[in-house]
Write an enzyme that holds these catalytic residues in place. Sequence first.
Site, PDB file in Angstrom:
ATOM      1  N   SER A 179      -6.443 -30.352   1.972  1.00  0.00           N
ATOM      2  CA  SER A 179      -7.043 -31.596   1.469  1.00  0.00           C
ATOM      3  C   SER A 179      -6.077 -32.436   0.638  1.00  0.00           C
ATOM      4  CB  SER A 179      -8.263 -31.237   0.609  1.00  0.00           C
ATOM      5  OG  SER A 179      -8.988 -32.402   0.280  1.00  0.00           O
ATOM      6  N   ALA A 208      -8.064 -33.649   6.139  1.00  0.00           N
ATOM      7  CA  ALA A 208      -9.109 -34.681   6.178  1.00  0.00           C
ATOM      8  C   ALA A 208     -10.221 -34.384   7.188  1.00  0.00           C
ATOM      9  CB  ALA A 208      -8.466 -36.034   6.484  1.00  0.00           C
ATOM     10  N   CYS A 226      -0.900 -40.013   2.805  1.00  0.00           N
ATOM     11  CA  CYS A 226      -0.510 -41.403   2.576  1.00  0.00           C
ATOM     12  C   CYS A 226      -0.055 -41.662   1.149  1.00  0.00           C
ATOM     13  CB  CYS A 226      -1.666 -42.341   2.904  1.00  0.00           C
ATOM     14  SG  CYS A 226      -2.138 -42.270   4.631  1.00  0.00           S
ATOM     15  N   ALA A 233      -3.436 -35.856   0.273  1.00  0.00           N
ATOM     16  CA  ALA A 233      -3.344 -37.245   0.708  1.00  0.00           C
ATOM     17  C   ALA A 233      -1.940 -37.526   1.217  1.00  0.00           C
ATOM     18  CB  ALA A 233      -3.704 -38.181  -0.443  1.00  0.00           C
ATOM     19  N   TRP A 269     -10.228 -73.900   3.921  1.00  0.00           N
ATOM     20  CA  TRP A 269     -10.003 -73.266   5.218  1.00  0.00           C
ATOM     21  C   TRP A 269      -9.149 -72.028   4.978  1.00  0.00           C
ATOM     22  CZ3 TRP A 269     -12.676 -75.043   9.315  1.00  0.00           C
ATOM     23  CH2 TRP A 269     -13.154 -76.359   9.280  1.00  0.00           C
ATOM     24  N   TYR A 323     -14.930 -69.569   0.092  1.00  0.00           N
ATOM     25  CA  TYR A 323     -13.970 -70.505  -0.480  1.00  0.00           C
ATOM     26  C   TYR A 323     -14.139 -70.513  -1.992  1.00  0.00           C
ATOM     27  CZ  TYR A 323     -12.713 -75.115  -2.377  1.00  0.00           C
ATOM     28  OH  TYR A 323     -12.238 -76.127  -3.167  1.00  0.00           O
ATOM     29  N   ASP A 380      -5.469 -36.250  13.544  1.00  0.00           N
ATOM     30  CA  ASP A 380      -4.188 -36.614  14.136  1.00  0.00           C
ATOM     31  C   ASP A 380      -3.866 -35.860  15.421  1.00  0.00           C
ATOM     32  OD1 ASP A 380      -4.041 -38.172  11.912  1.00  0.00           O
ATOM     33  OD2 ASP A 380      -2.305 -37.169  11.007  1.00  0.00           O
TER      34      ASP A 380
END
Lengths: 484, 484
Positions: free
Chosen positions: B40, B12, B44, B42, B467, B459, B315
């Site tokens: 390159s 990355a 994750c 992933a 809320w 909302y 990292d």
Amino acid sequence: MSDPFVVVGADAAGLSAASKFRREAPDREVVVFEKGRWISYAFCGMPYFVEGRVERMSDLLSLSPSEVAERGIDLRRGHEVVGVNPDAKTVAVETAAGDSVEQSYDDLLVATGGRASTGPFDVRGLDGAFTLHDMDAAAAIDAYVAEPDAYDPDRADVSAVDRERVERNAAMPAPETAAIVGGGYVGVEMAEALRGRGLDVHLFHRSGHLLPDFGEAVGERVADELEAEGVTVRTNAPVEGLVGDDRIEGIAFDAAAGGGAGSETLPVDLAVVGVGIRPNTELLDGTGVETGEGGAIRTDEYGRTSLPDVYAAGDCATATHAVTGEEAWMPLGLTANRAGRAIGATVAGDPSPVGEIAGTAAVKAFDMEAARVGLIDEEAAREAGFDPVRETVTAGSRSGYYPGAAETDVTLVADRDTDRLVGGSIVGPDRAAVRIDTLATALEADMTVPEVERLDLAYAPPFSPVWDPILVAAKVLNGTLDGD
Amino acid sequence: MSDPFVVVGADAAGLSAASKFRREAPDREVVVFEKGRWISYAFCGMPYFVEGRVERMSDLLSLSPSEVAERGIDLRRGHEVVGVNPDAKTVAVETAAGDSVEQSYDDLLVATGGRASTGPFDVRGLDGAFTLHDMDAAAAIDAYVAEPDAYDPDRADVSAVDRERVERNAAMPAPETAAIVGGGYVGVEMAEALRGRGLDVHLFHRSGHLLPDFGEAVGERVADELEAEGVTVRTNAPVEGLVGDDRIEGIAFDAAAGGGAGSETLPVDLAVVGVGIRPNTELLDGTGVETGEGGAIRTDEYGRTSLPDVYAAGDCATATHAVTGEEAWMPLGLTANRAGRAIGATVAGDPSPVGEIAGTAAVKAFDMEAARVGLIDEEAAREAGFDPVRETVTAGSRSGYYPGAAETDVTLVADRDTDRLVGGSIVGPDRAAVRIDTLATALEADMTVPEVERLDLAYAPPFSPVWDPILVAAKVLNGTLDGD
């Protein structure tokens, strides 16, 4: 302090104020006048009731009259405040029984809300034609849409409901073809609701794209979604009138833009007019109170009007826009609740600003989610003194390899001179709407687009790609800003 | 400017830097050394590959070597940088073929990433025991989990893969019982993945709640969700060792906290150790480079190390925390991509800050979504100089009447003296994770809790109650702050 805090209107703003006031000042009196029978209802839930997604009308009520009474609030339904005397600090009240009374106040909150604007279209006296800004209309539409022998009267299970109107609509043959007049968010939600009830639905909109406040990118995808779900979307189709004598028979509209020959009439047996709302301010006529945007009652940062000890909140009142710092009128639910609550605290002795509004809004159209905030329209941005630069990007909602990743369109608008973010919209089927809160927060923090690009947003393959769609949009808009 | 920009590591951070540099300085040379075959990829996405949700390993690759070459980047795989001479501005490189070469640089980026920490557990040489920080491990686990006659070799459809290791694992009988050692987010994701493959899964965690970085409220709900989906969650169960000679046979753990009699052994035929990662910094040994948090390479706001013209990102590098302003080491995907891109621009002549990190992270556990940002642990907040006040609220994700409304727990942490928000977490099954970006934005804008309470969040009944859960949490925390 001998006279009570008087509140006019028993919906979001009024009851929020009365409840907060009672909590903060338990020894003081609060009287709430409500001209009708309904209190504390969720206007925004009505389309979902009509759709049948919400089973009972009572589900849309937050508070019952007895719950309000338990809070120590003196609620008087069927009491219409028809005048205010700011010098004597009294209000004139007419009751449903025909009596006139006068009530003194120490502080007064006007929380009278708004009413459906019908534009040139008068729906009164025309069976099958409705506006949608009160619960009785929702109950009547729901009853009308059902076949007479299939209607469940328990759907409208609230004592306040206009039972006669419900029964009359329930008895009529169920409609087959519906016209929605107006492609704002109520129109879009009602199109989904009526389609969900099996009707052939035609959505008429004056201009070229739906949801004008959300910008073109949103309008186009929402129109595509409605069409994909079987709704006929008729943009650039100004409605000229409702056709019918006692009962709606058709919609007359200008079909020229759609390739038609001028005026045409589409036969329909249901029409819902949703062309906006207007603030209810008549009770202040003659007081000299200042009004502002949209004819709403002008208020300051504490919700105070130009009259001493008179506050206003909710759909009848202006607010301050977080981006422009100027007066704005955007009748939305959170604004009303928040301002009411703040005014309740202020009147109780704890001065609390009502907060600014950013015009944050979201809407669902079948499986499409859309949301907007701030200034999106370039003309409006220019009027507010900005030199707007706008970019729309399409980015994935998840990592590309993760199933369910969906195209998400993000529009960002910035000021060329300062790089400041001034507005944006998001549309897509995968968790698009709640992402708008990130932009709302950035707007209220006066962030620049480079600052937005550097936000440390969450990355996890099922929820967002490494570069969140908002970050992608900020990156592209930064490129445009740099290139100028 | 005669020597190239040299990048060490082709994932990355490294490839983001090289790509950005080439775009901004198309006439200058960039060389990327990668010691292995993979580029390159992933990281994750690996649990989702093991789960089978991602069909092909190649789906996890962003760029192929030929795509990198097309960008004008001189990528050299199988080239390990084993030393740096900052005075001569050269790196020493050893190739897979056994050659040693020296390469001069104008600027150097160390983007060597991290490697799985195994703690005291050595998985090497033990069939059926894995860590999960490289693609070969993911491919091997996936092959091992499949029955020998059911494994599809096209799953690992990448030329770089260790084919021999995949085939050896595919040939072994499929495991039935798996132990995950470590309840961080990789552990949680792998528990879901292996359960999804039909295994009996036991998740061992040293302390009392999973996902320590996310706080107790998240840890508890995620544990409940895992249990509901059939994972056995063993908290307060420190693992003492992996049992087995050539092949994993069991997990020895301290069962005292769970009511057991001291040390016990659970028979398993698959073990995944996920107890964290460590930064790869060995190539800078002897250079005198400053290191910091977690032993990572210390960097400044532009990603510069203490060595002249040497940058570090990803990292292996520290970053600056948005809340504390202090050095932090949080190896996360966006941080790496962002820092790499900024350094690419800086080296090309456009000084660009790498941006601060807020520790924003999200994780999915079956139908539960969780996310965190900033400082949640009160001890960590105190160490950073704050006097933390924390509240957790449970609020609805939608209007109560709208189907699908789900309990959402929001934890907010603020500083008592300044009311400043310093961290938070959100957990729930309905669009909970992306809501964390609202808090991340508020944190980076240094907002106070009263400011958060006044945010104009969206909302709409299908997406958020009037809320929003974040506003409810801010309201409650404000009450606590006021009461002190």
